[in-house]
Design an enzyme around this catalytic site. Sequence first.
Site, PDB file in Angstrom:
ATOM      1  N   ASP A   1      -2.079  -8.566  11.659  1.00  0.00           N
ATOM      2  CA  ASP A   1      -3.459  -8.967  11.373  1.00  0.00           C
ATOM      3  C   ASP A   1      -3.927 -10.159  12.200  1.00  0.00           C
ATOM      4  O   ASP A   1      -5.120 -10.448  12.255  1.00  0.00           O
ATOM      5  CB  ASP A   1      -3.597  -9.285   9.878  1.00  0.00           C
ATOM      6  CG  ASP A   1      -3.220  -8.096   9.009  1.00  0.00           C
ATOM      7  OD1 ASP A   1      -3.643  -6.976   9.346  1.00  0.00           O
ATOM      8  OD2 ASP A   1      -2.496  -8.276   8.016  1.00  0.00           O
TER       9      ASP A   1
ATOM     10  N   HIS B   1      -2.012  -8.893   1.962  1.00  0.00           N
ATOM     11  CA  HIS B   1      -1.677  -7.619   2.650  1.00  0.00           C
ATOM     12  C   HIS B   1      -2.808  -7.329   3.648  1.00  0.00           C
ATOM     13  O   HIS B   1      -3.100  -8.165   4.502  1.00  0.00           O
ATOM     14  CB  HIS B   1      -1.478  -6.539   1.573  1.00  0.00           C
ATOM     15  CG  HIS B   1      -0.906  -5.240   2.044  1.00  0.00           C
ATOM     16  ND1 HIS B   1      -0.266  -5.087   3.247  1.00  0.00           N
ATOM     17  CD2 HIS B   1      -0.877  -3.994   1.454  1.00  0.00           C
ATOM     18  CE1 HIS B   1       0.135  -3.821   3.379  1.00  0.00           C
ATOM     19  NE2 HIS B   1      -0.235  -3.141   2.305  1.00  0.00           N
TER      20      HIS B   1
ATOM     21  N   ARG C   1       3.446  -5.011  16.540  1.00  0.00           N
ATOM     22  CA  ARG C   1       2.056  -4.535  16.457  1.00  0.00           C
ATOM     23  C   ARG C   1       1.112  -5.621  16.967  1.00  0.00           C
ATOM     24  O   ARG C   1       0.066  -5.333  17.550  1.00  0.00           O
ATOM     25  CB  ARG C   1       1.715  -4.147  15.010  1.00  0.00           C
ATOM     26  CG  ARG C   1       2.604  -3.034  14.452  1.00  0.00           C
ATOM     27  CD  ARG C   1       2.400  -2.818  12.967  1.00  0.00           C
ATOM     28  NE  ARG C   1       2.687  -4.002  12.196  1.00  0.00           N
ATOM     29  CZ  ARG C   1       2.465  -4.148  10.886  1.00  0.00           C
ATOM     30  NH1 ARG C   1       1.945  -3.129  10.205  1.00  0.00           N
ATOM     31  NH2 ARG C   1       2.768  -5.264  10.256  1.00  0.00           N
TER      32      ARG C   1
ATOM     33  N   HIS D   1       5.667 -12.913   7.133  1.00  0.00           N
ATOM     34  CA  HIS D   1       5.894 -11.525   6.716  1.00  0.00           C
ATOM     35  C   HIS D   1       7.065 -11.473   5.740  1.00  0.00           C
ATOM     36  O   HIS D   1       7.996 -12.282   5.847  1.00  0.00           O
ATOM     37  CB  HIS D   1       6.192 -10.622   7.914  1.00  0.00           C
ATOM     38  CG  HIS D   1       5.961  -9.184   7.620  1.00  0.00           C
ATOM     39  ND1 HIS D   1       6.923  -8.374   7.072  1.00  0.00           N
ATOM     40  CD2 HIS D   1       4.849  -8.418   7.742  1.00  0.00           C
ATOM     41  CE1 HIS D   1       6.420  -7.168   6.892  1.00  0.00           C
ATOM     42  NE2 HIS D   1       5.170  -7.151   7.282  1.00  0.00           N
TER      43      HIS D   1
ATOM     44  N   SER E   1       0.834  -1.215   0.000  1.00  0.00           N
ATOM     45  CA  SER E   1       0.000   0.000   0.000  1.00  0.00           C
ATOM     46  C   SER E   1       0.867   1.262   0.000  1.00  0.00           C
ATOM     47  O   SER E   1       0.533   2.257  -0.668  1.00  0.00           O
ATOM     48  CB  SER E   1      -0.968   0.011   1.187  1.00  0.00           C
ATOM     49  OG  SER E   1      -0.299  -0.207   2.401  1.00  0.00           O
TER      50      SER E   1
HETATM   51  N1  CMX Z   1       0.908 -19.934   5.750  1.00  0.00           N
HETATM   52  C1  CMX Z   1       1.317 -20.880   4.853  1.00  0.00           C
HETATM   53  N2  CMX Z   1       2.360 -20.712   4.030  1.00  0.00           N
HETATM   54  C2  CMX Z   1       3.068 -19.586   4.150  1.00  0.00           C
HETATM   55  C3  CMX Z   1       2.755 -18.592   5.086  1.00  0.00           C
HETATM   56  C4  CMX Z   1       1.602 -18.798   5.893  1.00  0.00           C
HETATM   57  N3  CMX Z   1       1.189 -17.880   6.764  1.00  0.00           N
HETATM   58  N4  CMX Z   1       3.648 -17.581   4.975  1.00  0.00           N
HETATM   59  C5  CMX Z   1       4.494 -17.924   3.995  1.00  0.00           C
HETATM   60  N5  CMX Z   1       4.136 -19.145   3.480  1.00  0.00           N
HETATM   61  C6  CMX Z   1       4.732 -19.846   2.342  1.00  0.00           C
HETATM   62  C7  CMX Z   1       4.609 -18.974   1.099  1.00  0.00           C
HETATM   63  O1  CMX Z   1       3.296 -19.056   0.541  1.00  0.00           O
HETATM   64  C8  CMX Z   1       5.686 -19.539   0.221  1.00  0.00           C
HETATM   65  O2  CMX Z   1       5.223 -20.768  -0.303  1.00  0.00           O
HETATM   66  P1  CMX Z   1       5.557 -21.205  -1.833  1.00  0.00           P
HETATM   67  O3  CMX Z   1       7.056 -21.239  -1.906  1.00  0.00           O
HETATM   68  O4  CMX Z   1       4.921 -22.539  -1.956  1.00  0.00           O
HETATM   69  O5  CMX Z   1       4.984 -20.151  -2.725  1.00  0.00           O
HETATM   70  C9  CMX Z   1       6.783 -19.854   1.249  1.00  0.00           C
HETATM   71  O6  CMX Z   1       6.125 -20.006   2.524  1.00  0.00           O
HETATM   72  C10 CMX Z   1       7.851 -18.806   1.374  1.00  0.00           C
HETATM   73  O7  CMX Z   1       7.226 -17.565   1.644  1.00  0.00           O
HETATM   74  P2  CMX Z   1       8.001 -16.454   2.522  1.00  0.00           P
HETATM   75  O8  CMX Z   1       9.237 -16.064   1.759  1.00  0.00           O
HETATM   76  O9  CMX Z   1       8.155 -16.915   3.914  1.00  0.00           O
HETATM   77  O10 CMX Z   1       6.954 -15.260   2.555  1.00  0.00           O
HETATM   78  P3  CMX Z   1       6.696 -14.115   1.494  1.00  0.00           P
HETATM   79  O11 CMX Z   1       7.632 -12.986   1.772  1.00  0.00           O
HETATM   80  O12 CMX Z   1       6.699 -14.633   0.092  1.00  0.00           O
HETATM   81  O13 CMX Z   1       5.208 -13.694   1.822  1.00  0.00           O
HETATM   82  C11 CMX Z   1       3.354 -13.135   3.188  1.00  0.00           C
HETATM   83  C12 CMX Z   1       4.863 -12.954   2.943  1.00  0.00           C
HETATM   84  C13 CMX Z   1       2.919 -12.168   4.250  1.00  0.00           C
HETATM   85  C14 CMX Z   1       2.625 -12.813   1.889  1.00  0.00           C
HETATM   86  C15 CMX Z   1       3.104 -14.600   3.601  1.00  0.00           C
HETATM   87  O14 CMX Z   1       3.761 -14.859   4.814  1.00  0.00           O
HETATM   88  C16 CMX Z   1       1.620 -14.922   3.740  1.00  0.00           C
HETATM   89  O15 CMX Z   1       0.983 -15.274   2.731  1.00  0.00           O
HETATM   90  N6  CMX Z   1       1.027 -14.810   4.981  1.00  0.00           N
HETATM   91  C17 CMX Z   1      -0.396 -15.003   5.174  1.00  0.00           C
HETATM   92  C18 CMX Z   1      -1.161 -13.757   4.735  1.00  0.00           C
HETATM   93  C19 CMX Z   1      -0.940 -12.606   5.709  1.00  0.00           C
HETATM   94  O16 CMX Z   1      -1.042 -12.750   6.908  1.00  0.00           O
HETATM   95  N7  CMX Z   1      -0.656 -11.424   5.154  1.00  0.00           N
HETATM   96  C20 CMX Z   1      -0.562 -10.194   5.957  1.00  0.00           C
HETATM   97  C21 CMX Z   1       0.860  -9.624   6.046  1.00  0.00           C
HETATM   98  C22 CMX Z   1       0.889  -8.354   6.842  1.00  0.00           C
HETATM   99  C23 CMX Z   1       0.217  -7.211   6.115  1.00  0.00           C
HETATM  100  O17 CMX Z   1       0.704  -6.801   5.060  1.00  0.00           O
HETATM  101  O18 CMX Z   1      -0.833  -6.740   6.557  1.00  0.00           O
END
Ligand code: CMX
Length: 438
Positions: A373, A271, A327, A318, A241
């Site tokens: 979140d 996000h 947070r 994250h 964002s």
């Molecule tokens: N549950 C399951 N799998 C997860 C995970 C979770 N909470 N977090 C990461 N992973 C997975 C990824 O999907 C990725 O899998 P693939 O290789 O199969 O695609 C792998 O672990 C590696 O990911 P990462 O490098 O650890 O995380 P990223 O930097 O790519 O992504 C985020 C970060 C936040 C998108 C991810 O942790 C996620 O999807 N979390 C759940 C959604 C969430 O809570 N988002 C809110 C974030 C905070 C905000 O912006 O408000």
Amino acid sequence: MDPLKQKFQEKAQALAIEMKAFRKEHANVKVDEVTLGQVFGGMRGVKSMIWETSQLDPIEGIRFRGYSIPELKKILPKAPNGKEPLPEGLFWLMLVGEIPTEEEVKWLSDQWKRRSAVPEHTFKVLDSLPITTHPMTQFISAITSLQTESVFARRYAEGLNKSEYWDATYEDAMNLIASLPRIAAYIYRRTYHNGDHIQPDISLDWAANFAHMLGVKKPDFKSLMRLYLTIHADHEGGNASAHTTHLIGSTLSDAYHSFAGAMGALAGPLHGLANQEVIKWVFNMLDVLGTRQPTKEQIAEFVNNTLAAGKVIPGYGHAVLRQPDPRFTAQKNFAQDYIQNSDIVEVVWKTFEVVPPILQSLGKVKNPWPNVDAHSGALLVHYGVTEYSYYTVMFGVSRALGVLAALCWSRALGFPLERPKSVTFDWVKNNVGAEAKA
Ligand code: CMX
């Protein structure tokens, strides 16, 4: 000129001069190297933007102008008899880098009241949308409709000198922030309370007035809103964002267009929308398990089933953080201070014990810890705001503070159009592959 604008102008002029000289002297110095993994991997960690309002450390978490959340909880001005910081104080800090006095915060509160009028056509735009429209779509539509009020767009069309971009952006940022609680509350009341709207109470601060217009009567909810709207405000410049605001703003699109775009980014489930997904997931778990008080073993089984179905555990992980999000901790501390015996809060705390080792065991998740979140929904449910599709709008109201303060800086520092380079896969194979073979 108003005192905040005056202060900003002084700081911005000084920094712009210093930065220009620094850039000239060091323009060819290497900051970083970019790997192919980063090019394919969402540009994680690539240092490519200046963002003055906050900085994120993977272990320590967010610092706003150098201050951590626990520090801000102590030193930012509070409402009379209140324990939580006022978001007005954080905006002042982010904009000019100084902790404001009580009087300065009071002045800012009054400014936002004066600037908070929402034009009739914005309510008409909202009323024209089907009641089933997602609240984030309503929010984005309302912000876009408000663009008719942009001081920047009007003055640019009249022939604005570039040395005054920051001035018009400041006006837009202040007006937009001032109007957001009214718009957001209007969306909530039209969507979930039959359009039974509540008029603003001008005796209240920005966050408390938002709480009031939502219609939640418990006094502690005002305190929650002050904390909530403070801690969600900024998370340095690379998050989706913030980066969207920066990118759109770099075209000299005004604050309204930039912020509407940012809200499109916030509306994604990876996000900001994760805050609705968390409670949706928790409610679903409680339904499936048939209990409000699941055991850790039951939660673990549900987590494993979610992962087996190819879904993420919302609220965990994250892109930058590698420890529990401060947070999250701030909200947990709030629950410990203000709330006794809440099933939903207990479920969130138990989930916090269960999820990290499971995610760790997958061997690919870089951060198994909860983010902001993971906790926010449980607090809102406790105070009766159970309509989780609305939660991201509340995040958005807060996010305006950080990204719009940063937008003022971008215009004051004369940052150019953002335009990184993309390449095709053929280019990668011919260049990177060839280099590796050589
Ligand atoms: N549950 C399951 N799998 C997860 C995970 C979770 N909470 N977090 C990461 N992973 C997975 C990824 O999907 C990725 O899998 P693939 O290789 O199969 O695609 C792998 O672990 C590696 O990911 P990462 O490098 O650890 O995380 P990223 O930097 O790519 O992504 C985020 C970060 C936040 C998108 C991810 O942790 C996620 O999807 N979390 C759940 C959604 C969430 O809570 N988002 C809110 C974030 C905070 C905000 O912006 O408000």
